[in-house]
Design a protein around this motif. Structure first.
Motif, PDB file in Angstrom:
ATOM      1  N   LYS A 155       0.651  -1.049   0.050  1.00 20.63           N
ATOM      2  CA  LYS A 155       0.034   0.042   0.005  1.00 20.63           C
ATOM      3  C   LYS A 155       0.798   1.263   0.057  1.00 20.63           C
ATOM      4  O   LYS A 155       2.061   1.436   0.608  1.00 20.63           O
ATOM      5  CB  LYS A 155      -0.789  -0.041   1.270  1.00 20.63           C
ATOM      6  N   LEU A 156       0.367   2.495  -0.668  1.00 25.96           N
ATOM      7  CA  LEU A 156       1.084   3.628  -0.927  1.00 25.96           C
ATOM      8  C   LEU A 156       0.763   4.608   0.384  1.00 25.96           C
ATOM      9  O   LEU A 156       1.668   5.002   0.918  1.00 25.96           O
ATOM     10  CB  LEU A 156       1.013   4.274  -2.209  1.00 25.96           C
ATOM     11  N   ALA A 157      -0.663   4.675   0.592  1.00 33.05           N
ATOM     12  CA  ALA A 157      -1.026   5.349   1.716  1.00 33.05           C
ATOM     13  C   ALA A 157      -2.279   5.166   1.995  1.00 33.05           C
ATOM     14  O   ALA A 157      -3.555   5.532   1.453  1.00 33.05           O
ATOM     15  CB  ALA A 157      -1.050   6.880   1.014  1.00 33.05           C
ATOM     16  N   PRO A 158      -2.441   3.864   2.838  1.00 31.78           N
ATOM     17  CA  PRO A 158      -3.546   3.078   3.134  1.00 31.78           C
ATOM     18  C   PRO A 158      -4.641   3.754   3.964  1.00 31.78           C
ATOM     19  O   PRO A 158      -5.822   3.638   3.880  1.00 31.78           O
ATOM     20  CB  PRO A 158      -2.920   1.770   4.100  1.00 31.78           C
ATOM     21  N   ARG A 159      -4.184   5.008   4.654  1.00 33.94           N
ATOM     22  CA  ARG A 159      -5.029   5.615   5.610  1.00 33.94           C
ATOM     23  C   ARG A 159      -5.947   6.640   4.614  1.00 33.94           C
ATOM     24  O   ARG A 159      -6.941   7.190   4.942  1.00 33.94           O
ATOM     25  CB  ARG A 159      -4.458   6.534   6.638  1.00 33.94           C
ATOM     26  N   ILE A 160      -5.328   7.057   3.098  1.00 31.89           N
ATOM     27  CA  ILE A 160      -5.941   8.019   2.532  1.00 31.89           C
ATOM     28  C   ILE A 160      -6.736   7.345   1.566  1.00 31.89           C
ATOM     29  O   ILE A 160      -7.977   7.704   1.149  1.00 31.89           O
ATOM     30  CB  ILE A 160      -4.697   9.074   2.047  1.00 31.89           C
ATOM     31  N   SER A 161      -5.841   6.547   0.585  1.00 35.39           N
ATOM     32  CA  SER A 161      -6.417   5.755  -0.549  1.00 35.39           C
ATOM     33  C   SER A 161      -5.830   4.290  -0.510  1.00 35.39           C
ATOM     34  O   SER A 161      -5.034   3.826  -0.911  1.00 35.39           O
ATOM     35  CB  SER A 161      -6.100   6.409  -1.760  1.00 35.39           C
ATOM     36  N   PRO A 162      -6.699   3.475  -0.046  1.00 32.71           N
ATOM     37  CA  PRO A 162      -6.364   2.125   0.472  1.00 32.71           C
ATOM     38  C   PRO A 162      -6.136   1.521  -0.970  1.00 32.71           C
ATOM     39  O   PRO A 162      -5.505   0.348  -1.095  1.00 32.71           O
ATOM     40  CB  PRO A 162      -7.533   1.224   1.129  1.00 32.71           C
ATOM     41  N   GLY A 163      -6.565   1.921  -2.119  1.00 39.81           N
ATOM     42  CA  GLY A 163      -6.594   1.003  -3.170  1.00 39.81           C
ATOM     43  C   GLY A 163      -5.281   1.453  -4.086  1.00 39.81           C
ATOM     44  O   GLY A 163      -4.736   0.804  -5.068  1.00 39.81           O
ATOM     45  N   LYS A 164      -4.385   2.276  -3.684  1.00 38.62           N
ATOM     46  CA  LYS A 164      -3.052   2.850  -4.171  1.00 38.62           C
ATOM     47  C   LYS A 164      -2.036   1.862  -3.634  1.00 38.62           C
ATOM     48  O   LYS A 164      -1.838   1.831  -2.590  1.00 38.62           O
ATOM     49  CB  LYS A 164      -2.997   4.266  -4.109  1.00 38.62           C
ATOM     50  N   LEU A 214       0.027  12.932  -6.360  1.00 48.52           N
ATOM     51  CA  LEU A 214      -0.358  13.805  -5.152  1.00 48.52           C
ATOM     52  C   LEU A 214      -1.891  14.540  -5.322  1.00 48.52           C
ATOM     53  O   LEU A 214      -2.487  14.520  -4.273  1.00 48.52           O
ATOM     54  CB  LEU A 214       0.805  15.001  -4.890  1.00 48.52           C
ATOM     55  N   GLY A 215      -1.909  14.803  -6.307  1.00 48.26           N
ATOM     56  CA  GLY A 215      -3.451  15.564  -6.774  1.00 48.26           C
ATOM     57  C   GLY A 215      -4.610  14.433  -6.347  1.00 48.26           C
ATOM     58  O   GLY A 215      -5.634  14.680  -5.800  1.00 48.26           O
ATOM     59  N   ASP A 216      -4.443  13.380  -6.943  1.00 50.94           N
ATOM     60  CA  ASP A 216      -5.367  12.233  -6.631  1.00 50.94           C
ATOM     61  C   ASP A 216      -5.231  11.807  -5.171  1.00 50.94           C
ATOM     62  O   ASP A 216      -6.495  11.604  -4.438  1.00 50.94           O
ATOM     63  CB  ASP A 216      -5.079  10.873  -7.395  1.00 50.94           C
ATOM     64  N   LEU A 217      -4.303  11.923  -4.299  1.00 51.03           N
ATOM     65  CA  LEU A 217      -4.353  11.655  -2.861  1.00 51.03           C
ATOM     66  C   LEU A 217      -4.879  12.864  -2.113  1.00 51.03           C
ATOM     67  O   LEU A 217      -5.643  12.659  -1.135  1.00 51.03           O
ATOM     68  CB  LEU A 217      -3.007  11.432  -2.437  1.00 51.03           C
ATOM     69  N   GLY A 218      -4.668  13.911  -2.589  1.00 53.05           N
ATOM     70  CA  GLY A 218      -5.409  15.067  -2.012  1.00 53.05           C
ATOM     71  C   GLY A 218      -6.770  15.220  -2.071  1.00 53.05           C
ATOM     72  O   GLY A 218      -7.596  15.478  -1.083  1.00 53.05           O
ATOM     73  N   GLU A 219      -7.263  14.943  -3.138  1.00 54.67           N
ATOM     74  CA  GLU A 219      -8.878  14.588  -3.180  1.00 54.67           C
ATOM     75  C   GLU A 219      -9.247  13.643  -2.533  1.00 54.67           C
ATOM     76  O   GLU A 219     -10.435  13.699  -2.074  1.00 54.67           O
ATOM     77  CB  GLU A 219      -9.221  14.684  -4.626  1.00 54.67           C
ATOM     78  N   SER A 220      -8.486  12.339  -2.521  1.00 52.77           N
ATOM     79  CA  SER A 220      -8.930  11.347  -1.921  1.00 52.77           C
ATOM     80  C   SER A 220      -9.059  11.652  -0.363  1.00 52.77           C
ATOM     81  O   SER A 220      -9.827  11.358   0.590  1.00 52.77           O
ATOM     82  CB  SER A 220      -8.148  10.184  -1.979  1.00 52.77           C
ATOM     83  N   MET A 221      -8.148  12.468   0.208  1.00 51.48           N
ATOM     84  CA  MET A 221      -8.129  12.938   1.507  1.00 51.48           C
ATOM     85  C   MET A 221      -9.496  13.996   1.978  1.00 51.48           C
ATOM     86  O   MET A 221     -10.019  13.812   2.824  1.00 51.48           O
ATOM     87  CB  MET A 221      -6.924  13.940   1.636  1.00 51.48           C
ATOM     88  N   ILE A 222     -10.050  14.847   0.786  1.00 52.15           N
ATOM     89  CA  ILE A 222     -10.937  15.665   0.985  1.00 52.15           C
ATOM     90  C   ILE A 222     -12.297  14.756   1.021  1.00 52.15           C
ATOM     91  O   ILE A 222     -12.987  15.003   1.952  1.00 52.15           O
ATOM     92  CB  ILE A 222     -11.307  16.516  -0.161  1.00 52.15           C
ATOM     93  N   LYS A 223     -12.375  13.903   0.204  1.00 53.49           N
ATOM     94  CA  LYS A 223     -13.656  12.986   0.225  1.00 53.49           C
ATOM     95  C   LYS A 223     -13.746  12.097   1.333  1.00 53.49           C
ATOM     96  O   LYS A 223     -14.744  11.659   1.970  1.00 53.49           O
ATOM     97  CB  LYS A 223     -13.356  11.800  -1.221  1.00 53.49           C
ATOM     98  N   ARG A 224     -12.582  11.635   1.938  1.00 56.27           N
ATOM     99  CA  ARG A 224     -12.197  10.960   3.132  1.00 56.27           C
ATOM    100  C   ARG A 224     -12.982  11.598   4.152  1.00 56.27           C
ATOM    101  O   ARG A 224     -13.472  11.314   5.031  1.00 56.27           O
ATOM    102  CB  ARG A 224     -11.020  10.330   3.281  1.00 56.27           C
ATOM    103  N   ASP A 225     -12.583  12.951   4.252  1.00 51.69           N
ATOM    104  CA  ASP A 225     -12.728  13.970   5.364  1.00 51.69           C
ATOM    105  C   ASP A 225     -14.438  14.124   5.308  1.00 51.69           C
ATOM    106  O   ASP A 225     -15.035  14.267   6.141  1.00 51.69           O
ATOM    107  CB  ASP A 225     -12.129  15.275   5.452  1.00 51.69           C
ATOM    108  N   LEU A 226     -14.831  13.995   4.006  1.00 44.41           N
ATOM    109  CA  LEU A 226     -16.456  14.421   3.611  1.00 44.41           C
ATOM    110  C   LEU A 226     -17.226  13.032   3.861  1.00 44.41           C
ATOM    111  O   LEU A 226     -18.317  13.092   4.163  1.00 44.41           O
ATOM    112  CB  LEU A 226     -16.550  15.082   2.433  1.00 44.41           C
ATOM    113  N   GLY A 227     -16.578  11.959   3.908  1.00 42.66           N
ATOM    114  CA  GLY A 227     -17.281  10.753   4.147  1.00 42.66           C
ATOM    115  C   GLY A 227     -17.961  10.282   2.857  1.00 42.66           C
ATOM    116  O   GLY A 227     -19.131   9.740   2.813  1.00 42.66           O
TER     117      GLY A 227
END
Length: 364
Positions: free
Chosen positions: A258-267, A312-325
């Motif tokens: 996993k690249l960043a499991p807490r942000i985007s588990p699929g990457k 990084l852009g993909d992870l950034g929006e994943s962070m936003i969507k995870r915060d929004l649920g």
């Protein structure tokens, strides 16, 4: 034999025959027969009311025969034969998380629209950027209000975002910065018409949305202003798409770490290597054959930078969507989600490509 011989005691002078000594009173019997006979056990009388219990015993014995249970009370029940463990289930094939057919169809349609507008009339392509910016702002502000109760004012954002793109195309970076400043001021003033509660939160979100969507998109319009503008925009789009495709293909097939499991588990890290490799090859080809005065080694550096910024852009929006649920920003594009779900890697990549092309071959 008279009665006195049976009933007189031994001490009365009568002699008792040896074979009769120790025998109980009763009829005569043979000693050998007594040694071969065992006394019968005493069985208590069963009352008439116990017939039902006896019938139940007979039924239980019958049921035992049918069910494979013990036939007699002192018989041990047979232990069931051990059964073989069930065979392991067949391995499941990896499946994409979205409708792949719909995603490919929508992607081809958007690509055709971009190419036609890009190489025939530049102003039409600028209009495509404006529409994408306005729809992206609407998706972002709607999700903020639905999930967090944040009321970022959409009207000044949409008007200012469209003005930002047009100003960047007409006046370059200077026009884009001026439009950005005026948009932020409009957000501050527009929010004053509502109660002061949460004012700071709402205007902060509005300024963030203005920078995140229209300001970054302005660099795509600025790429278009060069003499080989369509080729530069096409290079930007191709490298970003190839980077995403390489990350998906390699990560889906070989991804384990996993690249960043807490942000985007699929990457996965393997997917990142795939993005870098695909983008560098595509960058070398684009710089060699599409960009005037470009060199293949510049394309390698450009591809590496695009892979990094797109990830990084993909992870950034994943962070936003995870915060929004939420999973997607919208449902406008079947198989893709919303417009913002397609702009996530494009937006932060646009200024990177613009800057590197200016450094490598000039502003044109």
């Amino acid at each position: 034999m008279n009665d006195s011989s049976w009933g007189a005691p031994q001490g009365a002078g009568h002699r008792v025959a040896p074979e009769m000594q120790g025998a109980a009173a009763g009829p005569a019997y043979d000693v050998h027969d007594a040694q071969q006979t065992r006394p019968m056990p005493i069985v208590p009388d069963v009352p008439d009311a116990g017939r039902d219990a006896e019938d139940r015993d007979h039924r239980d014995q019958g049921a035992g025969r049918l069910s494979g249970g013990p036939l007699f009370r002192d018989e041990k029940p047979q232990e069931p034969m051990p059964t073989a463990p069930p065979p392991p289930p067949p391995p499941q094939k990896k499946r994409a998380g979205r409708d792949l057919g719909a995603a490919i169809g929508v992607g081809l349609g958007l690509g055709a629209l971009v190419v036609v507008s890009l190489f025939f009339v530049k102003a039409v392509f600028v209009g495509v950027i404006v529409i994408a910016v306005v729809v992206g702002l609407w998706e972002l502000t709607s999700r903020l209000q639905e999930r967090k109760g944040i009321k970022a004012p959409l009207v000044p954002l949409a008007v200012g975002g469209a003005a930002m793109v047009v100003a960047g195309y007409a006046r370059g970076a200077e026009g884009a910065w001026i439009a950005m400043a005026l948009t932020a001021l409009a957000v501050l003033v527009w929010r004053m018409a509502q109660p002061p509660e949460d004012y700071l939160r709402d205007v902060t979100a509005g300024i963030f949305a203005a920078f995140y969507v229209p300001f970054l998109a302005t660099f795509v319009a600025m790429l278009l202003t060069a003499d080989d503008g369509p080729q530069r925009v096409l290079t930007f789009l191709l490298l970003t798409v190839v980077s995403d495709t390489g990350a998906y293909a390699v990560g889906w097939r070989f991804g384990k770490h996993k690249l960043a499991p807490r942000i985007s588990p699929g990457k996965t890290r393997e997917g990142l290597f795939g993005a870098v490799g695909f983008a560098m090859v595509a960058g070398a080809l684009c710089m060699q054959f599409l960009i005037d005065g470009g060199a293949w080694w510049q394309g390698l550096l450009l591809g590496l930078a695009v892979a990094a910024s797109a990830t990084l852009g993909d992870l950034g929006e994943s962070m936003i969507k995870r915060d929004l649920g939420i999973k997607d920003m919208g449902t406008l594009l079947p198989g893709h989600g919303g417009i913002m779900d397609r702009l996530d890697s494009l937006l932060p990549t646009a200024p990177v490509v613009w800057l590197l092309l200016v450094l490598f071959v000039g502003s044109g």
